[in-house]
Scaffold this motif. Structure first.
Motif, mmCIF file in Angstrom:
data_model
loop_
_atom_site.group_PDB
_atom_site.id
_atom_site.type_symbol
_atom_site.label_atom_id
_atom_site.label_comp_id
_atom_site.label_asym_id
_atom_site.label_seq_id
_atom_site.Cartn_x
_atom_site.Cartn_y
_atom_site.Cartn_z
ATOM 1 N N ALA A 1 43.977 50.054 23.989
ATOM 2 C CA ALA A 1 42.641 50.375 24.520
ATOM 3 C C ALA A 1 41.744 49.143 24.486
ATOM 4 C CB ALA A 1 42.020 51.510 23.719
ATOM 5 N N GLU A 2 41.819 48.359 23.425
ATOM 6 C CA GLU A 2 41.004 47.146 23.333
ATOM 7 C C GLU A 2 41.335 46.170 24.459
ATOM 8 O OE1 GLU A 2 40.270 46.901 18.495
ATOM 9 O OE2 GLU A 2 41.928 45.769 19.375
ATOM 10 N N ARG A 3 42.599 46.038 24.790
ATOM 11 C CA ARG A 3 42.992 45.132 25.872
ATOM 12 C C ARG A 3 42.420 45.594 27.204
ATOM 13 N NH1 ARG A 3 45.546 40.972 25.772
ATOM 14 N NH2 ARG A 3 46.370 40.174 23.838
ATOM 15 N N TYR A 4 42.461 46.896 27.454
ATOM 16 C CA TYR A 4 41.905 47.443 28.693
ATOM 17 C C TYR A 4 40.398 47.222 28.750
ATOM 18 C CZ TYR A 4 40.415 50.815 32.194
ATOM 19 O OH TYR A 4 39.821 51.411 33.272
ATOM 20 N N LEU A 5 39.706 47.562 27.666
ATOM 21 C CA LEU A 5 38.249 47.414 27.635
ATOM 22 C C LEU A 5 37.831 45.946 27.743
ATOM 23 C CD1 LEU A 5 37.434 50.107 24.935
ATOM 24 C CD2 LEU A 5 37.084 50.272 27.414
ATOM 25 N N SER A 6 38.597 45.071 27.133
ATOM 26 C CA SER A 6 38.318 43.638 27.226
ATOM 27 C C SER A 6 38.451 43.155 28.669
ATOM 28 C CB SER A 6 39.268 42.871 26.306
ATOM 29 O OG SER A 6 39.067 41.498 26.424
ATOM 30 N N ALA A 7 39.460 43.651 29.374
ATOM 31 C CA ALA A 7 39.646 43.280 30.780
ATOM 32 C C ALA A 7 38.472 43.778 31.621
ATOM 33 C CB ALA A 7 40.955 43.855 31.314
ATOM 34 N N LEU A 8 37.985 44.980 31.329
ATOM 35 C CA LEU A 8 36.813 45.502 32.041
ATOM 36 C C LEU A 8 35.579 44.651 31.763
ATOM 37 C CD1 LEU A 8 37.038 49.392 31.646
ATOM 38 C CD2 LEU A 8 37.468 48.023 33.688
ATOM 39 N N ASP A 9 35.373 44.316 30.495
ATOM 40 C CA ASP A 9 34.233 43.476 30.128
ATOM 41 C C ASP A 9 34.285 42.134 30.850
ATOM 42 O OD1 ASP A 9 33.229 45.419 28.438
ATOM 43 O OD2 ASP A 9 33.968 44.472 26.599
ATOM 44 N N GLU A 10 35.474 41.537 30.894
ATOM 45 C CA GLU A 10 35.638 40.239 31.552
ATOM 46 C C GLU A 10 35.337 40.349 33.048
ATOM 47 O OE1 GLU A 10 39.038 36.823 32.236
ATOM 48 O OE2 GLU A 10 39.321 38.297 30.654
ATOM 49 N N ALA A 11 35.818 41.412 33.670
ATOM 50 C CA ALA A 11 35.570 41.610 35.105
ATOM 51 C C ALA A 11 34.079 41.823 35.371
ATOM 52 C CB ALA A 11 36.375 42.802 35.621
ATOM 53 N N GLU A 12 33.420 42.614 34.524
ATOM 54 C CA GLU A 12 31.983 42.864 34.681
ATOM 55 C C GLU A 12 31.181 41.580 34.506
ATOM 56 O OE1 GLU A 12 30.903 45.956 31.946
ATOM 57 O OE2 GLU A 12 32.028 47.484 33.057
ATOM 58 N N ALA A 13 31.686 40.666 33.675
ATOM 59 C CA ALA A 13 30.994 39.400 33.434
ATOM 60 C C ALA A 13 31.312 38.358 34.506
ATOM 61 C CB ALA A 13 31.367 38.868 32.047
ATOM 62 N N GLY A 14 32.120 38.733 35.492
ATOM 63 C CA GLY A 14 32.446 37.804 36.569
ATOM 64 C C GLY A 14 33.611 36.887 36.273
ATOM 65 N N GLY A 15 34.360 37.180 35.216
ATOM 66 C CA GLY A 15 35.516 36.352 34.871
ATOM 67 C C GLY A 15 36.671 36.572 35.833
ATOM 68 N N ARG A 16 37.635 35.688 35.756
ATOM 69 C CA ARG A 16 38.823 35.797 36.609
ATOM 70 C C ARG A 16 39.798 36.780 35.960
ATOM 71 N NH1 ARG A 16 41.668 33.274 40.688
ATOM 72 N NH2 ARG A 16 43.886 32.897 40.329
ATOM 73 N N PRO A 17 40.119 37.859 36.667
ATOM 74 C CA PRO A 17 41.031 38.839 36.082
ATOM 75 C C PRO A 17 42.455 38.305 35.990
ATOM 76 C CG PRO A 17 40.457 39.465 38.327
ATOM 77 C CD PRO A 17 39.652 38.244 37.993
ATOM 78 N N ALA A 18 43.242 38.922 35.139
ATOM 79 C CA ALA A 18 44.658 38.572 35.030
ATOM 80 C C ALA A 18 45.316 38.792 36.388
ATOM 81 C CB ALA A 18 45.320 39.445 33.967
ATOM 82 N N ALA A 19 46.406 38.094 36.635
ATOM 83 C CA ALA A 19 47.103 38.189 37.923
ATOM 84 C C ALA A 19 47.492 39.627 38.249
ATOM 85 C CB ALA A 19 48.349 37.299 37.915
ATOM 86 N N CYS A 20 47.818 40.402 37.243
ATOM 87 C CA CYS A 20 48.228 41.786 37.491
ATOM 88 C C CYS A 20 47.072 42.662 37.973
ATOM 89 C CB CYS A 20 48.871 42.392 36.243
ATOM 90 S SG CYS A 20 47.780 42.498 34.813
ATOM 91 N N ARG A 21 45.841 42.247 37.732
ATOM 92 C CA ARG A 21 44.676 43.035 38.155
ATOM 93 C C ARG A 21 44.010 42.501 39.424
ATOM 94 N NH1 ARG A 21 44.507 43.522 32.590
ATOM 95 N NH2 ARG A 21 44.575 45.699 31.943
ATOM 96 N N ARG A 22 44.321 41.292 39.800
ATOM 97 C CA ARG A 22 43.680 40.716 40.988
ATOM 98 C C ARG A 22 43.865 41.552 42.251
ATOM 99 N NH1 ARG A 22 45.883 35.067 39.658
ATOM 100 N NH2 ARG A 22 44.930 34.935 37.611
ATOM 101 N N PRO A 23 45.079 42.074 42.517
ATOM 102 C CA PRO A 23 45.205 42.905 43.723
ATOM 103 C C PRO A 23 44.306 44.144 43.693
ATOM 104 C CG PRO A 23 47.370 42.317 42.881
ATOM 105 C CD PRO A 23 46.361 41.878 41.853
ATOM 106 N N LEU A 24 44.046 44.665 42.525
ATOM 107 C CA LEU A 24 43.169 45.839 42.414
ATOM 108 C C LEU A 24 41.762 45.506 42.907
ATOM 109 C CD1 LEU A 24 44.387 47.016 38.922
ATOM 110 C CD2 LEU A 24 44.827 48.186 41.095
ATOM 111 N N PHE A 25 41.302 44.313 42.621
ATOM 112 C CA PHE A 25 39.983 43.883 43.079
ATOM 113 C C PHE A 25 40.024 43.472 44.551
ATOM 114 C CE2 PHE A 25 39.669 43.282 38.469
ATOM 115 C CZ PHE A 25 38.517 44.000 38.222
ATOM 116 N N GLN A 26 41.094 42.795 44.951
ATOM 117 C CA GLN A 26 41.203 42.311 46.332
ATOM 118 C C GLN A 26 41.261 43.449 47.343
ATOM 119 O OE1 GLN A 26 44.731 39.942 45.897
ATOM 120 N NE2 GLN A 26 43.592 38.081 45.417
ATOM 121 N N TYR A 27 41.908 44.542 46.984
ATOM 122 C CA TYR A 27 42.122 45.632 47.940
ATOM 123 C C TYR A 27 41.201 46.828 47.713
ATOM 124 C CZ TYR A 27 46.369 43.343 49.527
ATOM 125 O OH TYR A 27 47.254 42.456 50.062
#
Length: 178
Positions: free
Chosen positions: A19-45
Motif C-alpha cells: 500500500a505504501e508503494r502505491y500511495l507513494s506513486a500517487l503522491d509522486e504523480a500528484e507532485a508532477g514527478g515522472r512515474p515509473a515506466a509501468c505507470r506511464r501508459p496509464l497517464f499517456q492514454y
C-alpha cells in the motif's frame, strides 16, 4: 510516506509495504514527478476515447503487481531481516485480495456479453492477462532482487528492466479497442 510506522509488527506487513508503494506513486504523480515506466501508459492514454475503464483498471493492477509487489517483498524482507520464503503466507494473502479486486473489476467494468462479440478486441485483451502469471513473475522478481541486493548495480538494472517489462504489458492492456 503516508501514514506512520505505528510501531510493532503490523507496520512491517507485506500488505502495508505494498500500500505504501502505491500511495507513494500517487503522491509522486500528484507532485508532477515522472512515474515509473509501468505507470506511464496509464497517464499517456487516460483521455484516449478507445481505451475502456476495464483496461485502465487491469493495467493499473498489473503495474501494482508486477512492479510494486516484488519491491514490497524486498522492502519487507529488509525491514524484518528475513528471507522472501518467510513471507510466502503473506504473499498468498495479498494474492487472494488482489484476486478479489480482479473479480470486482471484471464484474463492474467489463461490458456485458450483449455488447461484445466473441472476437471483440476488448475480450481478447482482458482474457489474455493473468493475475496468477503476474503474481508468479512478481514472486520470482522479488527473489532475484533479494539475491542481488548487495551489489546495487545489478539490482538497479534488474529493477529498471522489471519496471520496463511491466510497462510493456500495461501498454498492451491499454490497446484502444474502439
Amino acid at each position: 510516506m503516508r501514514g506512520g510506522s505505528g510501531g510493532g509488527q503490523g507496520a512491517t506487513t507485506l500488505e502495508v509495504r505494498l500500500a505504501e508503494r502505491y500511495l507513494s506513486a500517487l503522491d509522486e504523480a500528484e507532485a508532477g514527478g515522472r512515474p515509473a515506466a509501468c505507470r506511464r501508459p496509464l497517464f499517456q492514454y487516460r483521455r484516449h476515447p478507445g481505451v475502456r475503464p476495464v483496461q485502465f483498471a487491469l493495467g493499473g493492477l498489473h503495474a501494482h503487481i508486477a512492479h510494486d509487489l516484488a519491491l514490497a517483498v524486498v522492502d519487507t524482507c529488509r525491514t524484518r531481516d528475513c528471507e522472501p520464503a518467510e513471507l510466502e503466507g503473506e504473499f498468498e494473502r495479498v494474492g487472494d485480495l488482489l484476486a478479489l479486486l480482479e473479480e470486482r473489476i471484471h464484474d463492474e467494468l467489463m461490458p456485458g456479453p450483449d455488447l461484445l462479440r466473441i472476437a471483440d478486441p476488448l475480450t481478447h485483451l482482458v482474457s489474455s492477462w493473468s493475475l496468477e502469471r503476474a503474481r508468479e513473475a512478481a514472486w520470482s522478481a522479488a527473489q532475484v532482487l533479494w539475491r542481488l541486493r548487495e551489489p546495487p548495480s545489478p539490482a538497479q538494472e534488474f529493477r529498471r528492466q522489471t519496471d520496463a517489462g511491466a510497462g510493456l504489458v500495461v501498454r498492451f492492456l491499454l490497446t484502444p479497442c474502439r
